[in-house]
Design an enzyme around this catalytic site. Structure first.
Site, PDB file in Angstrom:
ATOM      1  N   GLU A  97       4.520  -5.665   7.004  1.00 28.04           N
ATOM      2  CA  GLU A  97       3.777  -4.617   7.716  1.00 28.04           C
ATOM      3  C   GLU A  97       4.200  -4.478   9.183  1.00 28.04           C
ATOM      4  OE1 GLU A  97       2.559  -6.782   5.645  1.00 28.04           O
ATOM      5  OE2 GLU A  97       0.972  -5.916   4.407  1.00 28.04           O
ATOM      6  N   ALA A 108       0.870  -1.175   0.000  1.00 28.81           N
ATOM      7  CA  ALA A 108       0.000   0.000   0.000  1.00 28.81           C
ATOM      8  C   ALA A 108       0.907   1.226   0.000  1.00 28.81           C
ATOM      9  CB  ALA A 108      -0.876  -0.020   1.248  1.00 28.81           C
TER      10      ALA A 108
HETATM   11  N1  T1G Z   1       4.673   3.389  -0.038  1.00 33.85           N
HETATM   12  C1  T1G Z   1       5.142   4.609  -0.409  1.00 33.85           C
HETATM   13  N2  T1G Z   1       6.431   4.830  -0.793  1.00 33.85           N
HETATM   14  C2  T1G Z   1       7.252   3.776  -0.810  1.00 33.85           C
HETATM   15  C3  T1G Z   1       6.831   2.482  -0.437  1.00 33.85           C
HETATM   16  C4  T1G Z   1       5.471   2.314  -0.049  1.00 33.85           C
HETATM   17  N3  T1G Z   1       4.982   1.128   0.286  1.00 33.85           N
HETATM   18  N4  T1G Z   1       7.907   1.651  -0.564  1.00 33.85           N
HETATM   19  C5  T1G Z   1       8.928   2.392  -0.985  1.00 33.85           C
HETATM   20  N5  T1G Z   1       8.550   3.661  -1.134  1.00 33.85           N
HETATM   21  C6  T1G Z   1       9.374   4.773  -1.616  1.00 33.85           C
HETATM   22  C7  T1G Z   1      10.525   5.071  -0.694  1.00 33.85           C
HETATM   23  O1  T1G Z   1      10.121   5.945   0.333  1.00 33.85           O
HETATM   24  C8  T1G Z   1      11.509   5.706  -1.641  1.00 33.85           C
HETATM   25  O2  T1G Z   1      11.060   7.035  -1.868  1.00 33.85           O
HETATM   26  C9  T1G Z   1      11.295   4.935  -2.939  1.00 33.85           C
HETATM   27  O3  T1G Z   1       9.979   4.361  -2.823  1.00 33.85           O
HETATM   28  C10 T1G Z   1      12.296   3.829  -3.139  1.00 33.85           C
HETATM   29  O4  T1G Z   1      12.246   3.029  -1.951  1.00 33.85           O
HETATM   30  C11 T1G Z   1      -2.604  -2.933   3.350  1.00 33.85           C
HETATM   31  C12 T1G Z   1      -0.898  -1.774   5.099  1.00 33.85           C
HETATM   32  C13 T1G Z   1      10.227  -2.081  -1.946  1.00 33.85           C
HETATM   33  C14 T1G Z   1      12.169  -3.196  -0.827  1.00 33.85           C
HETATM   34  O5  T1G Z   1       6.552  -2.117   3.819  1.00 33.85           O
HETATM   35  O6  T1G Z   1      10.665  -2.242   1.668  1.00 33.85           O
HETATM   36  O7  T1G Z   1       0.992  -2.702   2.303  1.00 33.85           O
HETATM   37  O8  T1G Z   1      13.111   8.201  -0.994  1.00 33.85           O
HETATM   38  O9  T1G Z   1      14.606   3.555  -1.271  1.00 33.85           O
HETATM   39  O10 T1G Z   1      15.914   0.249  -1.393  1.00 33.85           O
HETATM   40  O11 T1G Z   1      -1.495  -4.765   4.251  1.00 33.85           O
HETATM   41  O12 T1G Z   1      11.072   0.349  -0.614  1.00 33.85           O
HETATM   42  O13 T1G Z   1      12.836   7.747  -3.447  1.00 33.85           O
HETATM   43  O14 T1G Z   1      11.359   9.427  -2.312  1.00 33.85           O
HETATM   44  O15 T1G Z   1      13.278   1.713  -0.129  1.00 33.85           O
HETATM   45  O16 T1G Z   1      15.045  -0.420  -3.711  1.00 33.85           O
HETATM   46  C15 T1G Z   1       4.022  -2.701   3.018  1.00 33.85           C
HETATM   47  C16 T1G Z   1       8.245  -0.885   1.893  1.00 33.85           C
HETATM   48  C17 T1G Z   1       3.356  -1.364   3.083  1.00 33.85           C
HETATM   49  C18 T1G Z   1       7.493  -2.208   1.658  1.00 33.85           C
HETATM   50  C19 T1G Z   1      12.527  -1.241  -2.318  1.00 33.85           C
HETATM   51  N6  T1G Z   1       5.166  -2.638   2.142  1.00 33.85           N
HETATM   52  N7  T1G Z   1       9.246  -0.659   0.878  1.00 33.85           N
HETATM   53  O17 T1G Z   1      13.710  -0.894  -1.653  1.00 33.85           O
HETATM   54  O18 T1G Z   1      14.048   1.458  -2.533  1.00 33.85           O
HETATM   55  S1  T1G Z   1       1.985  -1.351   4.199  1.00 33.85           S
HETATM   56  C20 T1G Z   1       6.367  -2.312   2.644  1.00 33.85           C
HETATM   57  C21 T1G Z   1      10.416  -1.346   0.895  1.00 33.85           C
HETATM   58  C22 T1G Z   1       0.857  -2.352   3.439  1.00 33.85           C
HETATM   59  C23 T1G Z   1      -1.270  -3.599   3.499  1.00 33.85           C
HETATM   60  C24 T1G Z   1      -0.278  -2.816   4.278  1.00 33.85           C
HETATM   61  C25 T1G Z   1      11.429  -0.922  -0.114  1.00 33.85           C
HETATM   62  C26 T1G Z   1      11.564  -1.887  -1.311  1.00 33.85           C
HETATM   63  P1  T1G Z   1      12.156   8.185  -2.175  1.00 33.85           P
HETATM   64  P2  T1G Z   1      13.616   2.451  -1.359  1.00 33.85           P
HETATM   65  P3  T1G Z   1      14.781   0.075  -2.341  1.00 33.85           P
END
Ligand code: T1G
Length: 690
Positions: free
Chosen positions: A125, A63
């Site tokens: 999450e 998300a």
């Molecule tokens: N939402 C918004 N922005 C995100 C994002 C996300 N889920 N994931 C990454 N970004 C942005 C991050 O801030 C950065 O922005 C850019 O993307 C590159 O990220 C309903 C409630 C996927 C492994 O927890 O683990 O789903 O700094 O630098 O090192 O059940 O991003 O460039 O402006 O980290 O290659 C669950 C979180 C959400 C995954 C990639 N998902 N993301 O790593 O790039 S909650 C997560 C990561 C949810 C549902 C629930 C990593 C990555 P900027 P990055 P990376």
């Protein structure tokens, strides 16, 4: 259609492609067109199957975390998944990159999931203080079983494509062109003409659950939660999947999610998620990074060996230099042993170990550093020694090589000034053990070139470190604040608190351990040597060191460690020593409660952070939080000292600091102007450099 969701047809198979860089997060501007596309395709007889794929580097990574805490715009993810499960024709998720959180939950709404070999799948999450809120706690156990689902959801750790296939989370892992093979797979499924059972209706794996074993597993995980609510909620939600009908479990998951997402712990952990990424951004325009192909490490001791491993673990060829063969071989043997331990624990394959060892070159000749693009010094913490080392490095390093010191305290400007190339000089302050600890303080000296800074900051992330750029001062950010946090430690003992009471106040707050247990672990002789070098004393700690009580390594320190045990045991001799010292100093002893202990240690910690912000030693308050969470174990559910100051109430912190300043007159309690401003504005950004 929209710019973020497109639909194409491939021989009767509808391919829905999400394109929302950088990670295809399920933002509102994706969810709405995605829902509309799926609803249309469900009723479109020309579409015999539906594939959901993503453009760019990854399948949906979750998300949109930036949307949390704001009004949720419909349709929400759960509605999209519910729609998917009304579709009778085969639905297939084509997964590459990282299918995480809501991304994996979207895929769980499909009948099938297929991946390429490099894909990773997970529900992280919990790392945001949440639980999967799109049905993941109810659907995942139906595919992989309750025990596996519990482990994945409470740890938040993704699994590989092959592990996912073995666990029945994934139906096929393809070589080559993922999309083409997914379309073929979907077409074959459609030609079967059989009914396709949505995940929600698959209950066989759940029926196998040994509930007693599940509860034991959940209880063990709960013991490790250390005050965090999300892991417990995750376990409760997965248990509901076992014991409740699907819709009841789904509704319960929603309630648990809503409670967590509005709580302080999730706000703190989401703050840290973005703070870590902000910290890696160098203010100012993009600069051309230098090429780093080989890294030289000077010093094969504990730090040098750990730093060399950190770079080798990141795939970089390393030249490890020592003064002579004996310490060099000793360092190499330690590195080999460390890798062997990882192999024996199953966290590293023998092949990977050999590959990493193959990256090492060893030498006692500075000339062998000539082909290194980054040279990191990790020698004895003494200015004269450092200057001598960099004098030699200066004579052999190629033009444009970046020179870094691993000093914990010394003035990087002074070291830089001793070389002919101060623009190439900076500090890389690793934390021991350097191959494990995530935090890397990158010390920006006065003359450090922007491209050198940008190069090492990017490099830090590539080797799995969490970089924070800091300025030059004694102890930079972390250790300087650590000194402030510990300034009252001996006064607390002299006034009546036992070491165990101070440590318990810390662990009850959420720290992994308190200052006295930490001192015994690190070795009291190290801080003793630091104090002597700076002409400082500590009445009790100095006496312990004079008695050879250095902590765990000598079996005695603040605590006793009988026959090599690691668990601290209160030592009556230490308590008697404290009482004697107090009497000698005429200090009356009294009971001191945990609130006072935390006020006199954590409020000075925040206060020092405010001074650091004001002096521009840290660029952002959130950078300081990143330092303390990744380098010193500040509880993630409290977001770091500066975020926690907001939760605690800065006005209250100022008021209590003023009280202790009146009581003691000690400068550590004098509220910093930046903290006073924060108390008024509620924002650290109001701090001039904050
Ligand atoms: N939402 C918004 N922005 C995100 C994002 C996300 N889920 N994931 C990454 N970004 C942005 C991050 O801030 C950065 O922005 C850019 O993307 C590159 O990220 C309903 C409630 C996927 C492994 O927890 O683990 O789903 O700094 O630098 O090192 O059940 O991003 O460039 O402006 O980290 O290659 C669950 C979180 C959400 C995954 C990639 N998902 N993301 O790593 O790039 S909650 C997560 C990561 C949810 C549902 C629930 C990593 C990555 P900027 P990055 P990376």
């Amino acid at each position: 259609m929209s710019n973020f969701v497109s639909v194409a047809s491939d021989n009767g198979v509808a391919v829905v492609t999400i394109d929302n860089p950088p990670v295809n997060a399920l933002s509102f501007h994706v969810r709405k067109p995605l829902y509309e596309a799926l609803a249309a395709l469900r009723d479109d007889p020309a579409a015999k199957a539906i594939v959901i794929a993503c453009a760019g580097r990854t399948f949906v990574a979750g998300a949109d975390i930036t949307e949390f805490g704001k009004p949720l715009e419909q349709p929400e993810l759960r509605a999209i998944i519910a729609l998917l499960e009304t579709i009778a024709k085969p639905t297939v998720a084509a997964i590459h990159g990282t299918a995480l959180g809501g991304g994996l939950e979207l895929a769980l709404g499909c009948h099938f999931r297929v991946t390429d070999h490099g894909a990773k799948l997970g529900l992280p999450e919990v790392k945001l203080g949440l639980l999967p809120g799109g049905g993941g706690t109810v659907r995942l156990p139906r595919l992989v079983g309750a025990a596996k689902a519990l482990g994945m959801i409470v740890s938040g750790t993704p699994i590989s494509a092959s592990e996912a296939k073995t666990a029945s989370l994934v139906d096929s892992v393809f070589d080559g062109d993922l999309l083409a093979q997914t379309v073929r797979f979907a077409s074959e499924m459609a030609s079967r003409g059989e009914a396709f059972v949505p995940v929600r209706d698959r209950n066989n794996r759940l029926a196998e659950t040994d509930l007693a074993a599940f509860d034991a597993q959940a209880a063990d995980l709960a013991r490790k939660a250390r005050g965090l609510e999300a892991p417990l909620a995750c376990a409760e939600a997965v248990r509901n999947a076992i014991t409740l009908p699907f819709d009841a479990a789904l509704a319960a998951e929603r309630q648990l999610f809503l409670k967590l997402v509005s709580g302080d712990q999730s706000r703190a952990q989401r703050h840290l998620f973005f703070a870590e990424r902000e910290a890696a951004k160098i203010p100012g325009k993009d600069v051309q990074k230098r090429k780093i192909a080989r890294v030289g490490i000077i010093g094969a001791g504990t730090m040098g060996g750990g730093i060399a491993m950190a770079f080798a673990n990141g795939g970089f060829p390393v030249t490890l230099l020592e003064t002579s063969a004996e310490p060099l071989q000793r360092g190499l043997a330690t590195i080999e042993k460390n890798y062997a331990v990882s192999v024996s624990r199953g966290s590293l394959t023998e092949e990977a170990k050999q590959k990493r060892l193959g990256l090492f070159k060893a030498s006692t000749d500075y000339a062998d550093l000539a082909d290194c693009d980054l040279i990191v010094e990790a020698v004895f913490e003494d200015m004269a020694v450092k200057k001598e080392v960099f004098g030699k490095v200066d004579g052999v390093a190629r033009p444009g090589a970046i020179l870094a010191t691993n000093t914990s305290y010394l003035d990087v400007n002074e070291i830089a000034a001793s070389t002919s190339r101060p623009r190439d000089m900076l500090g890389l302050h690793f934390f021991s053990p350097a191959n494990i600890m995530k935090l890397l303080e990158i010390v920006r000296a006065e003359k450090t070139a922007p491209d050198a800074l940008a190069t090492v900051t990017d490099l830090a992330r590539r080797i799995g470190k969490v970089p924070v750029v800091v300025g030059v001062c004694h102890g930079f950010v972390g250790n300087r604040m650590l000194a402030a946090r510990g300034a009252e430690n001996e006064f607390l003992l002299l006034e009546g608190a036992a070491p165990s009471e101070v440590d318990k106040a810390f662990t009850d707050f959420g720290w992994p351990m308190g200052p006295f247990q930490m001192g015994d672990l690190a070795g009291l002789d190290i801080s003793w040597r630091n104090r002597k070098a700076r002409g400082l004393t500590a009445a009790i700690a100095d006496t312990l060191c004079e008695q050879g009580r250095f902590g765990q390594k000598t079996g005695r320190g603040w605590y006793r460690y009988d026959s090599g045990a690691r668990e601290p045991v209160a030592d009556p001799d230490v308590e008697a020593l404290i009482r004697t010292k107090a009497a000698d100093l005429g200090i009356a002893q009294r009971n001191i409660g945990p609130d006072e202990i935390l006020e006199r240690t954590l409020y000075p910690l925040v206060n020092e952070g405010a001074k650091i912000l004001e002096e521009g030693i840290a660029a952002r308050a959130s950078d300081i939080d990143v330092v303390w969470v990744n380098g010193y174990g500040f509880p993630i559910g409290k977001g770091g000292p500066m975020f926690w100051a907001g939760l605690q109430g800065a006005a209250k912190i100022v008021e209590r600091l003023e009280y202790w300043h009146r009581q003691t007159g000690r400068p550590v309690f004098e509220p910093a102007p930046a903290l006073r401003r924060f108390a008024v504005t509620g924002s650290w950004e109001s701090v001039p450099n904050g």
